[in-house]
Scaffold this active site. Structure first.
Site, PDB file in Angstrom:
ATOM      1  N   GLU A  20      14.470 -15.566  -0.590  1.00  0.00           N
ATOM      2  CA  GLU A  20      14.903 -16.642   0.300  1.00  0.00           C
ATOM      3  C   GLU A  20      13.866 -17.756   0.393  1.00  0.00           C
ATOM      4  O   GLU A  20      14.197 -18.882   0.781  1.00  0.00           O
ATOM      5  CB  GLU A  20      15.141 -16.091   1.710  1.00  0.00           C
ATOM      6  CG  GLU A  20      16.339 -15.166   1.843  1.00  0.00           C
ATOM      7  CD  GLU A  20      16.395 -14.539   3.225  1.00  0.00           C
ATOM      8  OE1 GLU A  20      15.589 -14.949   4.094  1.00  0.00           O
ATOM      9  OE2 GLU A  20      17.220 -13.634   3.430  1.00  0.00           O
ATOM     10  N   ASP A  58       0.833  -1.197   0.000  1.00  0.00           N
ATOM     11  CA  ASP A  58       0.000   0.000   0.000  1.00  0.00           C
ATOM     12  C   ASP A  58       0.872   1.253   0.000  1.00  0.00           C
ATOM     13  O   ASP A  58       1.875   1.338   0.710  1.00  0.00           O
ATOM     14  CB  ASP A  58      -0.885  -0.016   1.254  1.00  0.00           C
ATOM     15  CG  ASP A  58      -1.863   1.131   1.295  1.00  0.00           C
ATOM     16  OD1 ASP A  58      -2.712   1.226   0.395  1.00  0.00           O
ATOM     17  OD2 ASP A  58      -1.776   1.942   2.243  1.00  0.00           O
TER      18      ASP A  58
END
Length: 582
Positions: free
Chosen positions: A298, A249
């Site tokens: 990751e 956002d």
């Protein structure tokens, strides 16, 4: 070339357990249990393909208005979970959930008090876990909203900052400043709130704090390392929960210009604008997103982040999706384009050209929770903006909306669908003032304050007090006509907007010329008509108000309105898009 069926995730069907049964696959009693239990996040069980997000169709769920699982009149995670089979059958790839975090709800959950907790109005962490797992078993991915520009004024950090006073370490995590004037009675600068009025509020001890949105939403100071550390931790928390990505956002707002300079009387463009501002689209945001990308990478199964970034140009938007930053950015230039062939072609060309150098997919969107639904926007004269107060010509708006949707879904890249647009829902433009809840409605000179019109709970059944939304009514009143637009009313009707969406998404999954890729081949066409070719596929969109005859491009795959074929010529009705196999 492999077919799109080979290219995409192959999903298997299953029934979703009744969420009201209250039984989760794995008992979890605390946040620590949740984190430990979900150390190995679940991925969609139906398989993956590389770069799934490059051509994904992502469905935005506004939880409070989607489905109510406990009958309190407010949508919740139980309700979303119970409707996942509908979304699977609709044919979308991923579900984006607007905020469900613990919040005082000053701005519909975009004022977050605890980023690691679910607000009781929406459920519990256990409900979130069950929803994510059920979605993955259906082959759906889950993207959650992240709100890093500001917190709630009820966030523990901000409450401590107020208690501890000027100069405290907690105040350095927000933008606290002394005021101007003889006694500090004037705001530190001339910035205005997105929702209207000054962007500053004075505290009891005389300092002022910055809030680009409501006073209940103080802006974080991203120059403070503690803020960056906290959000890296928040990312890991939800990735460990198994979410597949984040919609960021106000991604363009985190970093402010050094010194927080005055604008000097410039007309301050609001959130839904593209002018250069010292509080938006500062270059420093990109360092933040590079650090986030290392975390996303990751995790297995291609976790992604999507930027809500209003920028002056699509070229500036492309900066957010460079290979070491975020994966997608909303294409607001496209959302704001009129139903006009020349304008549409220009923004399509510029969007594709801007994304190509950074090897990012273009994205396409027509509606969301902040703007007027496109069935109403296209029902009104061009140039009235993205917030409207008039219903316009409903028949014209729906016809154009259907055509615009087929055009959007034919373009290369990823597409976003806002809940209810597949039903052809219009904005509700006649809500009484006393039921409105949009904070900008109550503040002068800000956004128009009519976002409630696109947030009315969607209808599922023909009858009932809330047309199947839930047993306890709905938090915003639904029009009397809502039953006729419901999922139940439209299912099985070949002429309905819902079945058009279902058919379009099914064709898009199977046809190699749809979705993936980075370019279109424009074809000669009459004025007011867009025509382009992709692999084994042609799209024609008549944006005019009259029938247009064109040479027959091929075999009809799908059309937003009935097309007549006469002597190797195709008659395109006004405001109609057609897909052709060639």
């Amino acid at each position: 070339m492999p077919s799109r069926a080979d290219h995409r995730m192959k999903r298997r069907r299953r029934s979703v357990p009744d969420p009201r049964a209250g039984v989760a696959p794995h008992p979890i009693t605390s946040r620590d249990d949740m984190t430990q239990h979900l150390a190995a996040p679940a991925a969609p069980t139906s398989g993956t393909h590389t770069g799934w997000w490059r051509d994904a169709v992502i469905y935005q769920v506004y939880p409070r208005s989607f489905a109510d699982g406990n009958g309190d009149g407010m949508g919740d995670l139980e309700g979303v979970r119970s409707r996942l089979p509908y979304l699977k059958d609709l044919g979308v790839d991923a579900v984006w959930l607007s905020p469900f975090y613990a919040s005082p709800q000053a701005d519909a959950g975009y004022d977050v008090a605890d980023y690691r907790a679910i607000d009781p109005m929406f459920g519990t962490l256990l409900d979130a876990d069950a929803l994510i797992r059920d979605a993955h078993e259906l082959g759906l991915r889950i993207i959650v909203d992240l709100v890093p520009n500001h917190s709630s004024d009820q966030h523990e950090w901000f409450k401590r900052a107020l208690r501890e006073g000027p100069g405290s370490p907690l105040r350095a995590r927000y933008h606290f400043r002394p005021g101007k004037g003889e006694n500090g009675e004037l705001p530190p600068n001339d910035w205005e709130s997105i929702f209207g009025g000054p962007a500053w509020t004075r505290t009891g001890d005389g300092e002022w704090y910055l809030h680009l949105f409501a006073p209940e939403q103080p802006d974080f100071n991203w120059d403070n390392p503690a803020v960056a550390d906290e959000f890296r931790s928040i990312l890991r928390f939800w990735l460990d929960m198994g979410v597949d990505g984040f919609r960021v956002d106000v991604a363009h707002g985190l970093v402010k210009a050094e010194g927080l300079p005055d604008l000097g009387g410039t007309d301050q463009v609001k959130l839904l604008g593209n002018d250069v501002m010292p509080f938006f689209d500062q270059d420093g945001v990109h360092e933040i997103y590079r650090s986030w990308r290392t975390i996303l990478d990751e995790y297995p199964d291609e976790r992604i982040a999507v930027a809500e970034a209003w920028t002056p140009t699509v070229e500036r938007t492309a900066n957010y999706v460079r290979p070491d930053e975020l994966h997608q950015a909303f294409n607001f230039q496209y959302l704001g384009t009129h139903w006009d062939a020349a304008e549409l072609r220009a923004v399509i060309d510029s969007s594709l050209a801007a994304m190509r150098p950074v090897d990012a997919p273009a994205t396409w969107v027509l509606s969301n929770h902040d703007v007027t639904r496109h069935a109403t926007r296209f029902a009104n004269p061009a140039g009235l903006g993205t917030q409207l107060r008039t219903a316009g010509d409903r028949e014209l708006g729906l016809r154009r909306a259907r055509a615009a949707t087929l055009l959007m879904l034919a373009l290369p890249g990823s597409a976003y669908i806002y809940q209810g647009e597949e039903l052809g829902l219009p904005d509700v433009t006649d809500l009484p003032d006393e039921v409105r809840q949009d904070p900008s409605f109550f503040r002068a000179a800000g956004q128009d304050g009519y976002r409630d019109g696109c947030r009315v709970p969607i209808p599922w059944t023909v009858e009932g007090s809330s047309y199947g939304f839930g047993s306890g009514g709905s938090w915003l009143p639904q029009p009397d006509s809502w039953g006729g637009l419901s999922v139940e009313a439209q299912t099985g009707d070949p002429g309905s907007t819902l079945e058009l969406y279902r058919s379009a998404l099914a064709v898009r999954r199977e046809h190699p010329g749809l979705g993936a890729g980075t370019a279109v081949e424009w074809l000669e066409s009459p004025e007011g008509v867009l025509a382009f070719r992709r692999d084994g596929f042609v799209c024609t969109a008549n944006t005019t108000g009259a029938v247009v005859r064109i040479p027959l491009p091929g075999r009809t795959l799908l059309a937003s309105e009935t097309v007549m074929i006469v002597d190797d010529m195709a008659e395109l009705p006004a405001d109609t898009t057609v897909w052709w196999a060639v």
